[in-house]
Motif scaffolding. Structure first.
Motif, PDB file in Angstrom:
ATOM      1  N   LEU A 164       0.863  -1.172   0.000  1.00  0.00           N
ATOM      2  CA  LEU A 164       0.000   0.000   0.000  1.00  0.00           C
ATOM      3  C   LEU A 164       0.903   1.227   0.000  1.00  0.00           C
ATOM      4  O   LEU A 164       1.520   1.557   1.008  1.00  0.00           O
ATOM      5  N   THR A 165       0.987   1.877  -1.157  1.00  0.00           N
ATOM      6  CA  THR A 165       1.883   3.019  -1.299  1.00  0.00           C
ATOM      7  C   THR A 165       1.342   4.250  -0.604  1.00  0.00           C
ATOM      8  O   THR A 165       2.081   4.980   0.058  1.00  0.00           O
ATOM      9  N   ASP A 166       0.033   4.498  -0.749  1.00  0.00           N
ATOM     10  CA  ASP A 166      -0.510   5.748  -0.235  1.00  0.00           C
ATOM     11  C   ASP A 166      -2.018   5.659  -0.058  1.00  0.00           C
ATOM     12  O   ASP A 166      -2.697   4.943  -0.792  1.00  0.00           O
ATOM     13  N   ILE A 167      -2.519   6.395   0.921  1.00  0.00           N
ATOM     14  CA  ILE A 167      -3.944   6.669   1.086  1.00  0.00           C
ATOM     15  C   ILE A 167      -4.053   8.173   1.247  1.00  0.00           C
ATOM     16  O   ILE A 167      -3.303   8.772   2.030  1.00  0.00           O
ATOM     17  N   CYS A 168      -4.948   8.782   0.504  1.00  0.00           N
ATOM     18  CA  CYS A 168      -5.137  10.222   0.660  1.00  0.00           C
ATOM     19  C   CYS A 168      -6.589  10.582   0.382  1.00  0.00           C
ATOM     20  O   CYS A 168      -7.339   9.801  -0.187  1.00  0.00           O
ATOM     21  N   GLY A 169      -6.969  11.758   0.794  1.00  0.00           N
ATOM     22  CA  GLY A 169      -8.322  12.245   0.572  1.00  0.00           C
ATOM     23  C   GLY A 169      -8.356  13.250  -0.566  1.00  0.00           C
ATOM     24  O   GLY A 169      -7.329  13.835  -0.928  1.00  0.00           O
ATOM     25  N   ILE A 170      -9.539  13.442  -1.131  1.00  0.00           N
ATOM     26  CA  ILE A 170      -9.758  14.468  -2.142  1.00  0.00           C
ATOM     27  C   ILE A 170     -11.112  15.118  -1.879  1.00  0.00           C
ATOM     28  O   ILE A 170     -12.001  14.496  -1.301  1.00  0.00           O
ATOM     29  N   HIS A 171     -11.227  16.368  -2.286  1.00  0.00           N
ATOM     30  CA  HIS A 171     -12.463  17.109  -2.059  1.00  0.00           C
ATOM     31  C   HIS A 171     -12.841  17.840  -3.344  1.00  0.00           C
ATOM     32  O   HIS A 171     -12.080  18.663  -3.844  1.00  0.00           O
ATOM     33  N   TYR A 172     -14.003  17.493  -3.880  1.00  0.00           N
ATOM     34  CA  TYR A 172     -14.565  18.158  -5.060  1.00  0.00           C
ATOM     35  C   TYR A 172     -15.882  18.808  -4.637  1.00  0.00           C
ATOM     36  O   TYR A 172     -16.938  18.215  -4.792  1.00  0.00           O
ATOM     37  N   GLU A 196     -17.777  20.947  -5.892  1.00  0.00           N
ATOM     38  CA  GLU A 196     -18.747  21.209  -6.957  1.00  0.00           C
ATOM     39  C   GLU A 196     -19.514  19.955  -7.375  1.00  0.00           C
ATOM     40  O   GLU A 196     -20.525  20.049  -8.066  1.00  0.00           O
ATOM     41  N   ILE A 197     -19.083  18.764  -6.967  1.00  0.00           N
ATOM     42  CA  ILE A 197     -19.759  17.511  -7.309  1.00  0.00           C
ATOM     43  C   ILE A 197     -20.412  16.968  -6.037  1.00  0.00           C
ATOM     44  O   ILE A 197     -19.771  16.278  -5.251  1.00  0.00           O
ATOM     45  N   LYS A 198     -21.671  17.253  -5.825  1.00  0.00           N
ATOM     46  CA  LYS A 198     -22.317  16.956  -4.548  1.00  0.00           C
ATOM     47  C   LYS A 198     -22.432  15.463  -4.242  1.00  0.00           C
ATOM     48  O   LYS A 198     -22.331  15.054  -3.103  1.00  0.00           O
ATOM     49  N   LYS A 199     -22.659  14.607  -5.238  1.00  0.00           N
ATOM     50  CA  LYS A 199     -22.785  13.159  -4.980  1.00  0.00           C
ATOM     51  C   LYS A 199     -21.432  12.497  -4.731  1.00  0.00           C
ATOM     52  O   LYS A 199     -21.348  11.425  -4.140  1.00  0.00           O
ATOM     53  N   LYS A 200     -20.365  13.131  -5.212  1.00  0.00           N
ATOM     54  CA  LYS A 200     -19.012  12.600  -5.055  1.00  0.00           C
ATOM     55  C   LYS A 200     -18.097  13.690  -4.505  1.00  0.00           C
ATOM     56  O   LYS A 200     -17.005  13.902  -4.999  1.00  0.00           O
ATOM     57  N   GLU A 201     -18.547  14.327  -3.461  1.00  0.00           N
ATOM     58  CA  GLU A 201     -17.804  15.480  -2.957  1.00  0.00           C
ATOM     59  C   GLU A 201     -16.497  15.083  -2.285  1.00  0.00           C
ATOM     60  O   GLU A 201     -15.477  15.737  -2.436  1.00  0.00           O
ATOM     61  N   ILE A 202     -16.526  14.012  -1.516  1.00  0.00           N
ATOM     62  CA  ILE A 202     -15.348  13.557  -0.770  1.00  0.00           C
ATOM     63  C   ILE A 202     -14.918  12.205  -1.321  1.00  0.00           C
ATOM     64  O   ILE A 202     -15.742  11.353  -1.620  1.00  0.00           O
ATOM     65  N   GLY A 203     -13.613  12.015  -1.434  1.00  0.00           N
ATOM     66  CA  GLY A 203     -13.109  10.733  -1.912  1.00  0.00           C
ATOM     67  C   GLY A 203     -11.874  10.285  -1.156  1.00  0.00           C
ATOM     68  O   GLY A 203     -11.171  11.095  -0.551  1.00  0.00           O
ATOM     69  N   VAL A 204     -11.643   8.991  -1.184  1.00  0.00           N
ATOM     70  CA  VAL A 204     -10.413   8.403  -0.647  1.00  0.00           C
ATOM     71  C   VAL A 204      -9.724   7.704  -1.806  1.00  0.00           C
ATOM     72  O   VAL A 204     -10.358   6.965  -2.563  1.00  0.00           O
ATOM     73  N   VAL A 205      -8.433   7.953  -1.956  1.00  0.00           N
ATOM     74  CA  VAL A 205      -7.652   7.373  -3.049  1.00  0.00           C
ATOM     75  C   VAL A 205      -6.616   6.429  -2.453  1.00  0.00           C
ATOM     76  O   VAL A 205      -5.904   6.784  -1.507  1.00  0.00           O
ATOM     77  N   PHE A 233     -15.795   7.288  -3.536  1.00  0.00           N
ATOM     78  CA  PHE A 233     -16.382   8.602  -3.282  1.00  0.00           C
ATOM     79  C   PHE A 233     -17.565   8.505  -2.338  1.00  0.00           C
ATOM     80  O   PHE A 233     -18.211   7.468  -2.228  1.00  0.00           O
ATOM     81  N   MET A 234     -17.871   9.637  -1.682  1.00  0.00           N
ATOM     82  CA  MET A 234     -18.984   9.709  -0.742  1.00  0.00           C
ATOM     83  C   MET A 234     -19.461  11.160  -0.636  1.00  0.00           C
ATOM     84  O   MET A 234     -18.808  12.064  -1.134  1.00  0.00           O
ATOM     85  N   THR A 235     -20.581  11.336   0.020  1.00  0.00           N
ATOM     86  CA  THR A 235     -21.104  12.675   0.244  1.00  0.00           C
ATOM     87  C   THR A 235     -20.551  13.220   1.559  1.00  0.00           C
ATOM     88  O   THR A 235     -20.029  12.474   2.389  1.00  0.00           O
ATOM     89  N   ARG A 273      -4.890   8.142   9.582  1.00  0.00           N
ATOM     90  CA  ARG A 273      -4.929   9.222  10.569  1.00  0.00           C
ATOM     91  C   ARG A 273      -4.676  10.572   9.911  1.00  0.00           C
ATOM     92  O   ARG A 273      -5.331  11.562  10.235  1.00  0.00           O
ATOM     93  N   GLU A 274      -3.747  10.621   8.990  1.00  0.00           N
ATOM     94  CA  GLU A 274      -3.461  11.871   8.279  1.00  0.00           C
ATOM     95  C   GLU A 274      -4.665  12.302   7.439  1.00  0.00           C
ATOM     96  O   GLU A 274      -5.043  13.475   7.424  1.00  0.00           O
ATOM     97  N   THR A 275      -5.294  11.350   6.757  1.00  0.00           N
ATOM     98  CA  THR A 275      -6.472  11.658   5.934  1.00  0.00           C
ATOM     99  C   THR A 275      -7.616  12.131   6.812  1.00  0.00           C
ATOM    100  O   THR A 275      -8.318  13.080   6.463  1.00  0.00           O
ATOM    101  N   TYR A 276      -7.800  11.510   7.957  1.00  0.00           N
ATOM    102  CA  TYR A 276      -8.819  11.965   8.906  1.00  0.00           C
ATOM    103  C   TYR A 276      -8.496  13.377   9.392  1.00  0.00           C
ATOM    104  O   TYR A 276      -9.372  14.249   9.455  1.00  0.00           O
ATOM    105  N   ASP A 277      -7.250  13.606   9.717  1.00  0.00           N
ATOM    106  CA  ASP A 277      -6.807  14.884  10.250  1.00  0.00           C
ATOM    107  C   ASP A 277      -7.069  16.026   9.261  1.00  0.00           C
ATOM    108  O   ASP A 277      -7.581  17.080   9.637  1.00  0.00           O
ATOM    109  N   PHE A 278      -6.757  15.819   8.004  1.00  0.00           N
ATOM    110  CA  PHE A 278      -6.848  16.895   7.020  1.00  0.00           C
ATOM    111  C   PHE A 278      -8.201  17.001   6.330  1.00  0.00           C
ATOM    112  O   PHE A 278      -8.582  18.076   5.881  1.00  0.00           O
ATOM    113  N   PHE A 279      -8.936  15.886   6.199  1.00  0.00           N
ATOM    114  CA  PHE A 279     -10.205  15.909   5.473  1.00  0.00           C
ATOM    115  C   PHE A 279     -11.420  15.580   6.337  1.00  0.00           C
ATOM    116  O   PHE A 279     -12.543  15.804   5.920  1.00  0.00           O
TER     117      PHE A 279
END
Length: 164
Positions: free
Chosen positions: A54-62, A64-73, A90-92, A113-119
């Motif tokens: 597992l190289t990386d887990i990170c969050g993303i925030h869009y 403008e896209i309400k059905k897929k506003e938050i994502g985990v990569v 993706f999630m709301t 923990r980092e993804t929780y902390d920042f997103f």
């Protein structure tokens, strides 16, 4: 091992889980149903595909896209064949929770923990989900796109100086 082979194996095993796929810059990228992400990653690790790092887990925030506003990569790597893949779930904003991968990969602990902390994304089943880099009483998640980039009250800056 090719991207086509990996995609075919996952869609055969989880036909309803893969929502979309693409290959930006040659890396297989799949959008997986949030409810199935742990099953898919478990399969990728323990099957003959052997994505065991597992190289990386990170969050993303869009916002403008309400059905897929938050994502985990998730970025996974097969060290034997040097193949990398990217999975997105993706999630709301109202349902910012996904299964923890700490049972599958010990290194997921601090990444989650980092993804929780920042997103503010909660990881169900995480053994110690608390801020890792920010202060415990910060009160907000700094990587969410909720604030303006510049302070409109500043008079010592001119946007033309920065190419805007």
């Amino acid at each position: 091992m090719t991207n086509e082979y990996v995609l075919e194996a996952i869609t055969r095993e989880f036909p309803e889980s893969v929502l979309s796929h693409s290959e930006p810059y040659g890396m297989l990228t799949m959008e997986i149903k949030k409810e199935d992400i742990k099953k898919v990653i478990h399969y990728l690790r323990d099957s003959s595909l052997e994505f065991n790092f597992l190289t990386d887990i990170c969050g993303i925030h869009y916002p403008e896209i309400k059905k897929k506003e938050i994502g985990v990569v998730y970025h996974l790597h097969n060290m034997m064949t040097n193949v990398r893949i990217r999975l997105k779930a993706f999630m709301t904003r109202e349902n910012m929770e996904v299964d923890s991968m700490t049972e599958l990969f010990a290194g997921a602990n601090w990444m989650e923990r980092e993804t929780y902390d920042f997103f503010g994304i909660k990881f169900k089943g995480h053994p110690d989900l608390r801020p890792i880099l920010n202060m415990e009483d910060l009160g907000y998640h700094p990587m969410l796109k909720e604030y303006r980039l510049e302070d409109g009250t500043r008079t010592d800056k001119n946007d033309s100086m920065f190419g805007r």
